[in-house]
Scaffold this active site. Structure first.
Site, PDB file in Angstrom:
ATOM      1  N   GLU A 137       7.168   3.796  12.858  1.00 43.60           N
ATOM      2  CA  GLU A 137       7.991   4.349  13.919  1.00 43.60           C
ATOM      3  C   GLU A 137       8.636   5.757  14.069  1.00 43.60           C
ATOM      4  O   GLU A 137       8.952   6.360  14.417  1.00 43.60           O
ATOM      5  CB  GLU A 137       9.215   3.156  13.713  1.00 43.60           C
ATOM      6  N   LEU A 174     -11.290 -18.320 -17.072  1.00 45.36           N
ATOM      7  CA  LEU A 174     -10.128 -17.931 -16.335  1.00 45.36           C
ATOM      8  C   LEU A 174     -10.461 -18.365 -15.097  1.00 45.36           C
ATOM      9  O   LEU A 174      -8.912 -18.472 -14.469  1.00 45.36           O
ATOM     10  CB  LEU A 174     -10.225 -16.636 -16.185  1.00 45.36           C
TER      11      LEU A 174
END
Length: 371
Positions: free
Chosen positions: A55, A309
């Site tokens: 902004e 994993l």
């Protein structure tokens, strides 16, 4: 202004926000467009954490033309002082008359406050324009704000017959250079990369973003930093000479009773951060590890690990996306599998939904989610 016009301008704001995809961590990617009398007078995007928000960039470009204008923002303007002043206040002081917001801030501590400030100042606020597309800018930020855990992407490179390496462990290279470049960009979009000690010992990877290998990233802002490298290593077996330790920014998850051992303290002396977490029979307690990473501000976690994993993430349904790079080769029946999964019957099969499929060089890339 018409709904069609609002949608078109918000699409531009989303396009701008994507320019920060490699550089805003841990902040969200945000874009802003300011329009006055149907003419764009200001544009901006959040480029780097700690610097001006979208902004502010757009207001600076618009100058005096911001008064009476409409601001289009992909995420609710912030209402609090962080490293930069609140954007909601900046919009008010600039005199904008209308603000169109795609998504509200998911942080329960601040959600809605920015919009309330704008409305109390007499500014018209419109919500929900291209909300789904804007949320896709920041899946990690959105998820961490709502659950405390990062968005998890598991990356695999495999052959057509589902192998990630030869039986000997040899794996370089299954996929081609274009796929490897794509992985570099995926790393650059991630806050952290998680691997296991088995991969460290067998492959000795660096798991860094190599800018030269990113190629042309267009108008995207260059990566601001290296992702945090995270090693799941119960007994602190990671060698002090491992490539992954170079350059710092490494965290090791080990068992709590390993923290005071000599190997762990040797790693700590090199600057490695240690976290003691629970370990179960099948390995690290991933839920606890994800909670720790969330507390560290990790929005997007990339898992580049071996079959054990990776299989645990899949078996425990703790991944949000699977990125599978598939090469048009066979590695043979003795090669290593993509994931170790304890499945005994067809009823146990893991079903996926394909969210995206595309050619990347000679290989194909699939982005999948659990069905």
């Amino acid at each position: 202004m018409s709904i069609g016009f609002d949608t078109r301008i918000m699409a531009r704001a989303i396009q701008l926000a994507w320019r920060g995809r490699y550089s805003t961590h841990p902040n969200p990617r945000v874009g802003c467009v300011i329009v006055r009398d149907d003419t764009v007078v200001g544009e901006g995007w959040h480029e780097r954490a700690g610097e001006a928000h979208a902004e502010v960039h757009a207001l600076s470009q618009a100058g005096a033309d911001a008064r009476g204008a409409t601001a289009y923002v992909t995420l609710e303007p912030c209402s609090h002082f962080g490293r930069t002043p609140p954007c909601a206040r900046a919009l008010i002081e600039a005199g904008v008359a209308r603000v169109v917001v795609a998504t509200t801030d998911p942080n329960p501590a601040v959600s809605g406050r920015g919009l309330r400030l704008l409305r109390e100042a007499g500014i018209e606020v419109v919500e929900g324009v291209l909300a789904e597309e804007a949320a896709a800018l920041n899946p990690g930020f959105m998820k961490r704000m709502r659950t405390g855990r990062p968005y998890v992407r598991v990356k695999m490179a495999a052959s057509l017959d589902g192998r990630t390496a030869m039986a000997s462990g040899e794996s370089q290279w299954i996929t081609g250079p274009q796929a490897r470049q794509d992985v570099q960009r995926l790393r650059a979009m991630s806050d952290a990369i998680l691997t296991g000690v088995g991969t460290v010992l067998s492959d000795d990877p660096s798991l860094t973003v190599r800018r030269a290998e990113l190629g042309d990233i267009g108008e995207a802002t260059d990566p601001a930093r290296q992702p945090l490298r995270v090693i799941a290593d119960r007994d602190a077996r990671t060698p002090t000479s491992a490539k992954i330790l170079r350059g710092g920014n490494v965290r090791l998850f080990c068992a709590s009773d390993t923290l005071a051992t000599t190997p762990a303290q040797d790693l700590a002396a090199l600057g490695v951060s240690l976290s003691g977490v629970t370990w179960k029979d099948n390995g690290i307690d991933l839920g606890e590890a994800l909670d720790v990473l969330g507390e560290l501000g990790i929005n997007d976690l990339l898992v580049e690990a071996g079959p054990t994993l990776a299989g645990t993430f899949i078996n425990e349904r703790l991944l949000d996306e699977l990125w599978l790079y598939q090469a048009p080769v066979f590695l043979g029946s003795t090669g290593r599998p993509t994931a170790h999964l304890p499945l005994d019957s067809m009823a146990d099969k893991v079903q996926w939904q394909v969210r995206d499929r595309r050619q990347v060089g000679a290989d194909q890339r699939l982005i999948l989610t659990l069905a």
